[in-house]
Design a protein around this motif. Structure first.
Motif, PDB file in Angstrom:
ATOM      1  N   LYS A   1       0.837  -1.198   0.000  1.00  0.00           N
ATOM      2  CA  LYS A   1       0.000   0.000   0.000  1.00  0.00           C
ATOM      3  C   LYS A   1       0.875   1.252   0.000  1.00  0.00           C
ATOM      4  O   LYS A   1       0.591   2.230  -0.694  1.00  0.00           O
ATOM      5  N   ALA A   2       1.990   1.209   0.755  1.00  0.00           N
ATOM      6  CA  ALA A   2       2.907   2.347   0.827  1.00  0.00           C
ATOM      7  C   ALA A   2       3.620   2.598  -0.499  1.00  0.00           C
ATOM      8  O   ALA A   2       4.094   3.710  -0.762  1.00  0.00           O
ATOM      9  N   ASP A   3       3.703   1.581  -1.351  1.00  0.00           N
ATOM     10  CA  ASP A   3       4.408   1.720  -2.624  1.00  0.00           C
ATOM     11  C   ASP A   3       3.512   2.194  -3.765  1.00  0.00           C
ATOM     12  O   ASP A   3       4.029   2.607  -4.815  1.00  0.00           O
ATOM     13  N   LEU A   4       2.198   2.148  -3.606  1.00  0.00           N
ATOM     14  CA  LEU A   4       1.289   2.545  -4.703  1.00  0.00           C
ATOM     15  C   LEU A   4       1.531   3.980  -5.157  1.00  0.00           C
ATOM     16  O   LEU A   4       1.566   4.230  -6.378  1.00  0.00           O
TER      17      LEU A   4
ATOM     18  N   THR B   1      -3.581  -3.122 -14.118  1.00  0.00           N
ATOM     19  CA  THR B   1      -4.124  -2.537 -12.891  1.00  0.00           C
ATOM     20  C   THR B   1      -3.100  -2.667 -11.773  1.00  0.00           C
ATOM     21  O   THR B   1      -2.283  -3.577 -11.756  1.00  0.00           O
ATOM     22  N   LEU B   2      -3.168  -1.718 -10.830  1.00  0.00           N
ATOM     23  CA  LEU B   2      -2.308  -1.728  -9.651  1.00  0.00           C
ATOM     24  C   LEU B   2      -3.186  -1.905  -8.428  1.00  0.00           C
ATOM     25  O   LEU B   2      -4.163  -1.181  -8.262  1.00  0.00           O
ATOM     26  N   THR B   3      -2.866  -2.881  -7.581  1.00  0.00           N
ATOM     27  CA  THR B   3      -3.659  -3.172  -6.390  1.00  0.00           C
ATOM     28  C   THR B   3      -2.736  -3.311  -5.194  1.00  0.00           C
ATOM     29  O   THR B   3      -1.620  -3.817  -5.321  1.00  0.00           O
ATOM     30  N   ALA B   4      -3.223  -2.898  -4.032  1.00  0.00           N
ATOM     31  CA  ALA B   4      -2.445  -3.054  -2.791  1.00  0.00           C
ATOM     32  C   ALA B   4      -2.498  -4.510  -2.335  1.00  0.00           C
ATOM     33  O   ALA B   4      -3.533  -5.173  -2.466  1.00  0.00           O
ATOM     34  N   ASP B   5      -1.369  -4.988  -1.830  1.00  0.00           N
ATOM     35  CA  ASP B   5      -1.281  -6.367  -1.325  1.00  0.00           C
ATOM     36  C   ASP B   5      -0.538  -6.330   0.008  1.00  0.00           C
ATOM     37  O   ASP B   5       0.657  -6.052   0.051  1.00  0.00           O
ATOM     38  N   ASP B   6      -1.257  -6.622   1.075  1.00  0.00           N
ATOM     39  CA  ASP B   6      -0.662  -6.570   2.415  1.00  0.00           C
ATOM     40  C   ASP B   6       0.281  -7.738   2.695  1.00  0.00           C
ATOM     41  O   ASP B   6       0.987  -7.717   3.696  1.00  0.00           O
TER      42      ASP B   6
ATOM     43  N   GLY C   1       9.035  -5.210   0.120  1.00  0.00           N
ATOM     44  CA  GLY C   1       8.806  -4.374  -1.056  1.00  0.00           C
ATOM     45  C   GLY C   1       8.850  -5.234  -2.296  1.00  0.00           C
ATOM     46  O   GLY C   1       8.974  -6.452  -2.228  1.00  0.00           O
ATOM     47  N   GLY C   2       8.717  -4.576  -3.445  1.00  0.00           N
ATOM     48  CA  GLY C   2       8.717  -5.305  -4.698  1.00  0.00           C
ATOM     49  C   GLY C   2       7.297  -5.491  -5.202  1.00  0.00           C
ATOM     50  O   GLY C   2       6.351  -4.842  -4.727  1.00  0.00           O
ATOM     51  N   LEU C   3       7.138  -6.375  -6.142  1.00  0.00           N
ATOM     52  CA  LEU C   3       5.853  -6.531  -6.836  1.00  0.00           C
ATOM     53  C   LEU C   3       5.484  -8.001  -7.009  1.00  0.00           C
ATOM     54  O   LEU C   3       6.347  -8.872  -7.036  1.00  0.00           O
ATOM     55  N   LYS C   4       4.189  -8.202  -7.173  1.00  0.00           N
ATOM     56  CA  LYS C   4       3.667  -9.484  -7.636  1.00  0.00           C
ATOM     57  C   LYS C   4       2.837  -9.169  -8.859  1.00  0.00           C
ATOM     58  O   LYS C   4       2.312  -8.056  -9.002  1.00  0.00           O
ATOM     59  N   GLY C   5       2.684 -10.136  -9.748  1.00  0.00           N
ATOM     60  CA  GLY C   5       1.895  -9.921 -10.951  1.00  0.00           C
ATOM     61  C   GLY C   5       1.146 -11.175 -11.341  1.00  0.00           C
ATOM     62  O   GLY C   5       1.562 -12.289 -11.004  1.00  0.00           O
TER      63      GLY C   5
END
Length: 196
Positions: free
Chosen positions: A132-135, A148-153, A158-162
């Motif tokens: 959420k802090a990275d959005l 699309t970009l979604t928050a993931d707790d 850090g980093g990303l999932k897709g």
């Protein structure tokens, strides 16, 4: 009478000589029998001693091998625990450094570059997930159509999932996943082999 006495003496001497010869023969036979029985007993005892010695030697060797094997297993367990402790400490420090990187100035540029690369790898209509802090850091990043970009707790450092459901693709490009992927490489290349 003289002749009779002489004959009697000769007769007695002859009987005495025959008796002495018979006694000598009996003594010789007795000694041969005793020697023979002693030799048989000696051979039997030597065979028994050799058998016992082989048995005890093998038993001692088996016991020593078992003890050595147990000592090796204990040493391996100790070394494995030490190796795991070193790996845990190293990865804890690396995790701290990654957290510092995610809180630093260069993280935003890195995250934006990674978002573009991950979106291109997964294709159109990709769903990207970030902390959420990275959005806010990803606002204005040019992504493929339908992305699309979604928050993931669940993303910790850090980093990303897709994910691209249409293509059946998913990727975990989080810093934690990248770090976890290094465990096997670290154990193989850190010189912490267990050879006992």
């Amino acid at each position: 009478m003289n002749e009779l006495d002489t004959r009697a003496e000769r007769f007695l001497a002859s009987i005495h000589a025959e008796g002495e010869a018979a006694c000598a023969a009996i003594r010789a036979e007795t000694e041969r029998t005793i020697d023979s029985q002693l030799e048989e007993t000696r051979k039997a005892e030597n065979t028994r001693v050799e058998r016992t010695l082989r048995f005890e030697t093998e038993r001692a060797r088996t016991r020593a091998n078992r003890d050595l094997s147990a000592a090796r297993m204990a040493a391996r367990a100790t070394l494995a625990a030490q190796r795991q402790q070193i790996a845990d400490e190293t990865f804890a420090k690396a995790r701290e450094q990654l957290a510092a990187f995610a809180a630093g100035e260069k993280y935003a540029a890195w995250l934006q570059t990674e978002a573009v690369a991950l979106a291109e790898a997964l294709g159109e209509n990709v769903e990207l997930y970030a902390r959420k802090a990275d959005l806010p850091l990803l606002q204005g990043v040019k992504l493929p159509a339908g992305a699309t970009l979604t928050a993931d707790d669940t993303i910790g450092i850090g980093g990303l999932k897709g994910r691209n459901a249409a293509k059946g693709l998913a990727a975990d490009d989080t810093l934690a996943a990248r770090l976890d992927a290094q465990h096997e490489w670290f154990l193989q290349n850190a010189g912490l082999e267990i050879n006992i």
